[in-house]
Design a protein around this motif. Sequence first.
Motif, PDB file in Angstrom:
ATOM      1  N   TYR A 114      37.769   0.886 -71.359  1.00  0.00           N
ATOM      2  CA  TYR A 114      37.620   0.582 -72.785  1.00  0.00           C
ATOM      3  C   TYR A 114      36.825   1.682 -73.484  1.00  0.00           C
ATOM      4  CZ  TYR A 114      39.489  -4.226 -73.100  1.00  0.00           C
ATOM      5  OH  TYR A 114      40.304  -5.325 -73.136  1.00  0.00           O
ATOM      6  N   GLU A 115      35.755   2.119 -72.842  1.00  0.00           N
ATOM      7  CA  GLU A 115      34.884   3.115 -73.465  1.00  0.00           C
ATOM      8  C   GLU A 115      35.612   4.441 -73.693  1.00  0.00           C
ATOM      9  OE1 GLU A 115      31.288   3.771 -71.242  1.00  0.00           O
ATOM     10  OE2 GLU A 115      30.098   2.767 -72.766  1.00  0.00           O
ATOM     11  N   LEU A 118      38.123   4.069 -76.448  1.00  0.00           N
ATOM     12  CA  LEU A 118      37.367   4.059 -77.701  1.00  0.00           C
ATOM     13  C   LEU A 118      37.092   5.491 -78.175  1.00  0.00           C
ATOM     14  CD1 LEU A 118      36.123   1.643 -79.188  1.00  0.00           C
ATOM     15  CD2 LEU A 118      34.116   1.854 -77.744  1.00  0.00           C
ATOM     16  N   VAL A 121      40.414   7.455 -79.480  1.00  0.00           N
ATOM     17  CA  VAL A 121      41.279   6.906 -80.522  1.00  0.00           C
ATOM     18  C   VAL A 121      40.612   7.026 -81.886  1.00  0.00           C
ATOM     19  CG1 VAL A 121      42.345   4.769 -81.346  1.00  0.00           C
ATOM     20  CG2 VAL A 121      42.444   5.343 -78.926  1.00  0.00           C
ATOM     21  N   GLU A 122      41.334   7.581 -82.847  1.00  0.00           N
ATOM     22  CA  GLU A 122      40.806   7.677 -84.211  1.00  0.00           C
ATOM     23  C   GLU A 122      40.647   6.283 -84.821  1.00  0.00           C
ATOM     24  OE1 GLU A 122      43.050  10.450 -86.843  1.00  0.00           O
ATOM     25  OE2 GLU A 122      44.071  10.930 -84.962  1.00  0.00           O
ATOM     26  N   ASP A 123      39.766   6.197 -85.833  1.00  0.00           N
ATOM     27  CA  ASP A 123      39.483   4.909 -86.457  1.00  0.00           C
ATOM     28  C   ASP A 123      40.733   4.162 -86.891  1.00  0.00           C
ATOM     29  OD1 ASP A 123      36.838   5.141 -86.075  1.00  0.00           O
ATOM     30  OD2 ASP A 123      36.332   5.748 -88.125  1.00  0.00           O
ATOM     31  N   LEU A 126      42.252   2.338 -84.078  1.00  0.00           N
ATOM     32  CA  LEU A 126      41.342   1.712 -83.123  1.00  0.00           C
ATOM     33  C   LEU A 126      41.674   0.257 -82.821  1.00  0.00           C
ATOM     34  CD1 LEU A 126      38.964   2.279 -81.363  1.00  0.00           C
ATOM     35  CD2 LEU A 126      37.438   1.716 -83.239  1.00  0.00           C
ATOM     36  N   ARG A 127      41.825  -0.546 -83.877  1.00  0.00           N
ATOM     37  CA  ARG A 127      42.055  -1.970 -83.657  1.00  0.00           C
ATOM     38  C   ARG A 127      43.356  -2.207 -82.891  1.00  0.00           C
ATOM     39  NH1 ARG A 127      39.943  -6.605 -85.602  1.00  0.00           N
ATOM     40  NH2 ARG A 127      38.648  -5.418 -87.053  1.00  0.00           N
ATOM     41  N   MET A 130      43.068  -1.127 -79.207  1.00  0.00           N
ATOM     42  CA  MET A 130      42.240  -2.058 -78.429  1.00  0.00           C
ATOM     43  C   MET A 130      42.973  -3.365 -78.172  1.00  0.00           C
ATOM     44  SD  MET A 130      39.116  -1.045 -77.651  1.00  0.00           S
ATOM     45  CE  MET A 130      38.954   0.719 -77.572  1.00  0.00           C
ATOM     46  N   GLN A 131      43.658  -3.832 -79.209  1.00  0.00           N
ATOM     47  CA  GLN A 131      44.384  -5.101 -79.098  1.00  0.00           C
ATOM     48  C   GLN A 131      45.503  -4.992 -78.070  1.00  0.00           C
ATOM     49  OE1 GLN A 131      45.482  -6.021 -83.107  1.00  0.00           O
ATOM     50  NE2 GLN A 131      44.011  -7.703 -83.208  1.00  0.00           N
ATOM     51  N   SER A 134      44.182  -4.663 -74.562  1.00  0.00           N
ATOM     52  CA  SER A 134      43.693  -5.945 -74.041  1.00  0.00           C
ATOM     53  C   SER A 134      44.861  -6.855 -73.668  1.00  0.00           C
ATOM     54  CB  SER A 134      42.819  -6.653 -75.083  1.00  0.00           C
ATOM     55  OG  SER A 134      41.710  -5.844 -75.419  1.00  0.00           O
ATOM     56  N   ARG A 135      45.874  -6.874 -74.499  1.00  0.00           N
ATOM     57  CA  ARG A 135      47.058  -7.684 -74.214  1.00  0.00           C
ATOM     58  C   ARG A 135      47.685  -7.234 -72.900  1.00  0.00           C
ATOM     59  NH1 ARG A 135      52.502  -7.472 -77.940  1.00  0.00           N
ATOM     60  NH2 ARG A 135      52.412  -5.312 -77.199  1.00  0.00           N
ATOM     61  N   ALA A 137      46.227  -5.551 -70.461  1.00  0.00           N
ATOM     62  CA  ALA A 137      45.318  -5.828 -69.343  1.00  0.00           C
ATOM     63  C   ALA A 137      45.451  -7.285 -68.902  1.00  0.00           C
ATOM     64  CB  ALA A 137      43.879  -5.521 -69.750  1.00  0.00           C
ATOM     65  N   THR A 138      45.574  -8.177 -69.870  1.00  0.00           N
ATOM     66  CA  THR A 138      45.754  -9.596 -69.541  1.00  0.00           C
ATOM     67  C   THR A 138      47.048  -9.792 -68.767  1.00  0.00           C
ATOM     68  OG1 THR A 138      44.594 -10.183 -71.580  1.00  0.00           O
ATOM     69  CG2 THR A 138      45.902 -11.910 -70.549  1.00  0.00           C
TER      70      THR A 138
END
Lengths: 324, 324
Positions: A114-115, A118, A121-123, A126-127, A130-131, A134-135, A137-138
């Motif tokens: 994650y770090e 982070l 990735v540009e701002d 970012l969201r 990350m989303q 995470s999806r 990874a799940t």
Amino acid sequence: MNLKPYLQAVEAYLEKYTYGTNPNELYEPIGYMMSLGGKRLRPILVLLGYEVFSENWQKAIPASVAVEVFHNFTLMHDDIMDKAPLRRNHATVHTKWNENIAILSGDVMLVKAYEILLQGVEDRFLRAAMQKFSRCATWVCEGQQWDMNFETQNEVSIPEYLEMIRLKTAVLLGFALELGAMLAGANETEQEKLRLIGENMGVGFQLKDDLLDVYGNPEKFGKQVGGDIIANKKTYLLIEALQTAQDDTKTELLKWLSVKTFSPQEKVKAVTKVYNLLGIKEKTENLIDSFFRKAFDSLAEMQADESAKEKLASFMTWLMEREN
Amino acid sequence: MNLKPYLQAVEAYLEKYTYGTNPNELYEPIGYMMSLGGKRLRPILVLLGYEVFSENWQKAIPASVAVEVFHNFTLMHDDIMDKAPLRRNHATVHTKWNENIAILSGDVMLVKAYEILLQGVEDRFLRAAMQKFSRCATWVCEGQQWDMNFETQNEVSIPEYLEMIRLKTAVLLGFALELGAMLAGANETEQEKLRLIGENMGVGFQLKDDLLDVYGNPEKFGKQVGGDIIANKKTYLLIEALQTAQDDTKTELLKWLSVKTFSPQEKVKAVTKVYNLLGIKEKTENLIDSFFRKAFDSLAEMQADESAKEKLASFMTWLMEREN
């Protein structure tokens, strides 16, 4: 195709990245795991996905490394769960150190993935990055749980098996391409197309793994051929064979699945003979082909730079035809 | 002080949140773990940290839940590593299911903590929140590794012990307050001040835990008193006792530390007697006091709404004086 520039860039980043230093027991296993190598397919896919939509794939290097670190986290924890003694011909972390260290170092690797993402990735992305990470990874964890469930489940259907490998293996290849596309500024539809290309390629990739485990050339394969047969691993090959076999062939197959003491060599030979009789090799090759075909077709349809598409296509061909 | 509104809001969010459904083996343990309760200190700290700088703490609820999910992830994995049979008087996940499930469900919980945080944080705070969360998560893992190292390390100094509990326990309380402050729009300096308040409070909190494990009122404590003594756990109390004890007292203490077969009750009684002789209770109370004092003083100095500061201060008082 020449993968060297990508590989060198990824290795250079990995080389200079410090996960942490103290306590040593926590960080040494991470360095060890990452140093065992592997093909670095996933970071390369991020970079190739980026190139489909934009030049300067170098910008995506940190993000690509995040995917590789995540992948190695899953391997470290999977090896504990599978009680695997070896990984790429070296002792697994839980064998070289112990299980607790493998659990905790793995946890840190997930955080570091994650770090690193982070940082890479540009701002504006970012969201979403990350989303989707995470999806993905799940999904990968879900796939691993299905895989474990299947070990004790009497019957596994082919669709169930394909869904398991999709989650456990393919979605991460899909995410790698999707992430590359995203960072290169591709729109949602394009990202999603590339993700699905990665997924289909990923299912084909895992089926090829299953095939090589039985039919690989021992000199090129790098691992012991027949490991899945010895372990009664419910791969596509076994499931298909169980569904197709009849009469004496079925009896022979079931015998080898239930026998407790056996010569591994003899079992591998006998089960492979059953597979040969049932045309399992050709069926598997056809299925591999059909998944890669879907990926090639979708890629061909995409509106993007032809030479970059060509690069990704040759990478896929290489994956499909690889011998280890 | 009335914590009910915070607690109810946190529980309501947890109640309606779905971690996932399939495979059940992966998600049931998460629901189980989260349902075991606990004091929900960390989400409350997020909300109280928010309130120091802004009203409408309700906005910080999802972010506060992320911290609680992360905390429970660490407990699930720590319980495997510690081979703990019980957590809050219920079977631990690896006991009720198995270790593999506890590893993998824990992994998903860590991913979900990131996912929930992502949902609970506006774009303008996203990068900082993710970065600080990752930094904190890394520290917590480092703390757990030090804790494991100390089990087999002959001598642990008091500074080493304090640093271990700072990482393992206190930094997450610090992050909780820091996150609340961040989401309420506090500037970097204010966030950092609140984080350090949380850290000092957290070290005091863990030392209080250690104290209660020996001197807690069995009727109120909820756990068996003396567990740390039975396990030779190198807490502040034991380390201080080992440093202070001389002659016969030292011999007596070392005898109980090395004895292999013993009546647990007798050992607890004998070691507690040594502690009493050495004034360990008072020393521990003084140390707890000094950490909370630092937290109270820094809070008093902060430029912020007095009634919100008062609320956080009463919460800290409650933590410091709690009996379980």
